[in-house]
Each structure stands twice: as C-alpha cells, then as structure tokens.
Design a protein around this motif. Structure first.
Motif, PDB file in Angstrom:
ATOM      1  N   GLU A   4      -8.067  -2.286   1.476  1.00 26.82           N
ATOM      2  CA  GLU A   4      -9.047  -1.199   1.394  1.00 26.82           C
ATOM      3  C   GLU A   4      -8.561  -0.136   0.416  1.00 26.82           C
ATOM      4  OE1 GLU A   4     -11.651   0.764   4.940  1.00 26.82           O
ATOM      5  OE2 GLU A   4      -9.479   1.009   5.097  1.00 26.82           O
ATOM      6  N   THR A   5      -9.476   0.421  -0.377  1.00 25.88           N
ATOM      7  CA  THR A   5      -9.105   1.549  -1.226  1.00 25.88           C
ATOM      8  C   THR A   5      -9.106   2.832  -0.399  1.00 25.88           C
ATOM      9  OG1 THR A   5     -11.358   2.130  -1.896  1.00 25.88           O
ATOM     10  CG2 THR A   5     -10.228   0.425  -3.194  1.00 25.88           C
ATOM     11  N   VAL A   6      -8.479   3.856  -0.954  1.00 22.33           N
ATOM     12  CA  VAL A   6      -8.450   5.154  -0.280  1.00 22.33           C
ATOM     13  C   VAL A   6      -9.868   5.659  -0.042  1.00 22.33           C
ATOM     14  CG1 VAL A   6      -7.793   7.569  -0.563  1.00 22.33           C
ATOM     15  CG2 VAL A   6      -6.181   5.766  -1.188  1.00 22.33           C
TER      16      VAL A   6
ATOM     17  N   CYS B 273       0.864  -1.196   0.000  1.00 17.51           N
ATOM     18  CA  CYS B 273       0.000   0.000   0.000  1.00 17.51           C
ATOM     19  C   CYS B 273       0.892   1.235   0.000  1.00 17.51           C
ATOM     20  CB  CYS B 273      -0.911  -0.007   1.228  1.00 17.51           C
ATOM     21  SG  CYS B 273      -2.063   1.394   1.276  1.00 17.51           S
TER      22      CYS B 273
ATOM     23  N   CYS C 122     -11.700   3.734   2.658  1.00 23.83           N
ATOM     24  CA  CYS C 122     -11.184   4.133   3.968  1.00 23.83           C
ATOM     25  C   CYS C 122     -11.818   5.445   4.423  1.00 23.83           C
ATOM     26  CB  CYS C 122      -9.661   4.277   3.891  1.00 23.83           C
ATOM     27  SG  CYS C 122      -8.886   4.818   5.434  1.00 23.83           S
TER      28      CYS C 122
ATOM     29  N   GLY D  92      -2.758   6.588   5.342  1.00 21.95           N
ATOM     30  CA  GLY D  92      -4.142   6.859   5.708  1.00 21.95           C
ATOM     31  C   GLY D  92      -4.758   7.966   4.886  1.00 21.95           C
TER      32      GLY D  92
ATOM     33  N   ILE E 109      -5.426   3.454   6.812  1.00 24.38           N
ATOM     34  CA  ILE E 109      -6.041   2.552   5.848  1.00 24.38           C
ATOM     35  C   ILE E 109      -5.849   1.104   6.274  1.00 24.38           C
ATOM     36  CG2 ILE E 109      -4.004   2.346   4.366  1.00 24.38           C
ATOM     37  CD1 ILE E 109      -5.988   2.653   1.956  1.00 24.38           C
TER      38      ILE E 109
END
Length: 209
Positions: A99-101, A54, A104, A58, A95
């Motif tokens: 999970e995608t941005v 990733c 999140c 966050g 994040i």
C-alpha cells in the motif's frame, strides 16, 4: 452491544510481557559508539508490524472539513490502554503491505470516520518518540469534499476492538479547545497538540496561513 460512541473502557491490570507473547512490539538493545569512542547501549522498542521494504509504520491524517462557519479539523476520541486515558487524536493507522502512504490515508479515513477523501499532500517522515522507539509515520493531508452524498452522513467501518468517537474542532480556536479538553481529563496526542501549537504560533507571529 453498547453504543460505540458511548462505550467506555476500564483498566484491569498491568504486568511484564513475556517476549514470546509479543505480537505488536519488542524490546531491543542497541550498541553504539558515542563521539568520544565510548561504547554504549540503548534500550528501545520496535514495532513488529512494519511491512517488508516499507520505510514507515503508518500515517496520521489531516482532514479539514470546510463548514459554513469555517474550517474545522476532524479529530477522534479513543481509549489508549498504555496511559489509561481517552486520547484526542487525528485519524491514523498502520500501513498494509503493498500500500502507498496516500492509499493508506484514504483507507484509514474511510474506515475510522466514514468520510471519503482524496490525498493531496504528504509530509516528511516523522518519528513519534525516537528516544524510546523507532515508530514513524507520514502526515497526509486529505481533502474531503463535503458536497458529496457519501460525506453527508458518514458511517465508520470499525473493527470489533475499535471504539472511536469522531468530532471536529474549529481551526481558529484549536489551542483553546485542546486546553479545555485536557482540563476535562482527556490526553492530547502530540500530533494534535503540535498542530494546535503551529496555529497559535502563526497567529502570534502574524504568519500568512
């Protein structure tokens, strides 16, 4: 259990952290060569929570509530132990793996504020303090439909260690509001301060908002 909005945290002590105890961050030493070929070192911090593969840690969330009196930015007050102050922040969070941005941002908004929204726009990757740490994030614009029943009386889903108070500030007077809050003893998060500065610059230079 005290009212979570009225609860206050109290500083107790500060001491060096044994690296073996560190769960969230670590200190690292980077060796590099400057443009003249001189080898140098740099001390910095790294988060230990970034999911594998990733690119970010966050998100920060820009949620504007369209009220009858005009648009207001959703903010929150949260005690931050490193500076022993209550900080004015945008909703934000780390994040999760897979999970995608955008996912999140929507999840964190619901958990921290109770509002249900839809992610509409994502910023470039932003680095919080690159001279000190590698922490980064995307700012995500989340649209909150105030006509939805679930947004009439939003209820946060806070964790046991979270004590967050949500409030809103009119966009048009945000710069002055941050100045007032700072005088009252609050610390202003850089993301919030930058939004306020941007609005003020737009006014000064008569840019189209």
């Amino acid at each position: 259990m005290p009212d979570r909005k009225q609860a206050t945290s109290k500083f107790v002590s500060r001491e060096p952290l044994d690296p073996a105890e560190a769960r969230w961050a670590r200190l690292v030493k980077t060796t590099y060569c400057d443009p003249t070929g001189v080898e140098r070192t740099w001390e910095s911090g790294e988060r230990q929570t970034r999911p594998t593969n990733c690119p970010i840690d966050g998100v920060g969330i820009v949620a504007i509530l369209n009220k009858p009196t005009g648009p207001e930015l959703l903010l929150q007050k949260q005690y931050r132990p490193p500076i022993d102050k209550v900080v004015i922040e945008v909703p934000a969070g780390l994040i999760d793996a897979g999970e995608t941005v955008e996912e999140c941002a929507v999840r964190e908004l619901k958990e921290e504020t109770g509002y249900v929204g839809v992610a509409e726009k994502t910023s470039c990757v932003m680095y919080n303090d690159p001279g000190f740490c590698n922490t980064n994030l995307n700012m995500v614009h989340v649209r909150v439909d105030m006509s939805l029943a679930e947004n009439q009386n939003p209820q946060p889903q806070l964790e046991d260690n979270e004590f967050i108070e949500c409030f809103t500030v009119p966009l048009g007077t945000m710069f002055d509001e941050m100045t007032r809050l700072e005088k009252e003893g609050y610390a202003i998060d850089a993301r919030v301060g930058t939004i306020a500065e941007g609005i003020e610059l737009a006014k000064e230079w008569k840019l189209s908002l």
